[in-house]
Design a protein around this motif. Structure first.
Motif, mmCIF file in Angstrom:
data_model
loop_
_atom_site.group_PDB
_atom_site.id
_atom_site.type_symbol
_atom_site.label_atom_id
_atom_site.label_comp_id
_atom_site.label_asym_id
_atom_site.label_seq_id
_atom_site.Cartn_x
_atom_site.Cartn_y
_atom_site.Cartn_z
ATOM 1 N N ASP A 1 0.435 -1.484 0.317
ATOM 2 C CA ASP A 1 -0.087 -0.528 -0.025
ATOM 3 C C ASP A 1 0.787 0.979 -0.238
ATOM 4 O OD1 ASP A 1 -2.353 -1.413 0.216
ATOM 5 O OD2 ASP A 1 -2.771 -1.139 2.135
ATOM 6 N N HIS A 2 1.752 0.791 0.893
ATOM 7 C CA HIS A 2 2.960 2.589 0.737
ATOM 8 C C HIS A 2 3.581 2.272 -0.681
ATOM 9 C CE1 HIS A 2 5.873 5.572 2.589
ATOM 10 N NE2 HIS A 2 6.947 4.826 2.145
ATOM 11 N N SER A 3 3.629 1.069 -1.593
ATOM 12 C CA SER A 3 4.794 1.712 -2.865
ATOM 13 C C SER A 3 3.861 2.033 -3.439
ATOM 14 C CB SER A 3 4.988 0.255 -2.893
ATOM 15 O OG SER A 3 6.379 0.084 -1.857
ATOM 16 N N LYS A 4 2.545 1.399 -3.412
ATOM 17 C CA LYS A 4 1.884 2.285 -4.610
ATOM 18 C C LYS A 4 1.244 3.544 -3.958
ATOM 19 C CE LYS A 4 -2.758 1.525 -7.294
ATOM 20 N NZ LYS A 4 -3.110 2.833 -7.470
ATOM 21 N N SER A 5 1.187 3.773 -2.995
ATOM 22 C CA SER A 5 0.956 5.532 -2.607
ATOM 23 C C SER A 5 2.081 6.692 -3.235
ATOM 24 C CB SER A 5 0.505 5.594 -1.220
ATOM 25 O OG SER A 5 0.497 6.984 -0.998
ATOM 26 N N LEU A 6 3.488 6.067 -2.927
ATOM 27 C CA LEU A 6 4.135 6.767 -3.666
ATOM 28 C C LEU A 6 3.952 6.664 -4.955
ATOM 29 C CD1 LEU A 6 7.259 5.075 -1.059
ATOM 30 C CD2 LEU A 6 6.254 7.543 -0.967
#
Length: 76
Positions: A52-57
């Motif tokens: 989720d963090h990678s997708k947000s970035l």
């Protein structure tokens, strides 16, 4: 020296020499200003850097040449 011991020693040495702590890195603050193509690799099983963090970035990254790839495995 085993490979794992060498990597740990080398990583610790690099952190001490650079005076850099990954906890101080604020990607959300800078990601919109980067001007290079980017490849984001992530795993749904990674508990250190969540997908989720990678997708947000990835979503915040404004460069037109970017790719998000989901791989198998955990953080290491």
């Amino acid at each position: 020296i085993s490979g794992e011991s060498w990597v740990f020693r080398d990583k610790r040495h690099a952190i001490v020499k650079s005076k850099f702590k990954v906890e101080d890195l604020d990607l959300e603050r800078f990601i919109g200003h980067l001007k290079v193509p980017a490849l984001f690799l992530t795993s749904r099983d990674d508990l250190t850097v969540t997908s989720d963090h990678s997708k947000s970035l990835y979503d915040q990254y404004t460069h037109p040449h970017k790719k998000l790839v989901f791989i198998n495995g955990s953080h290491n």
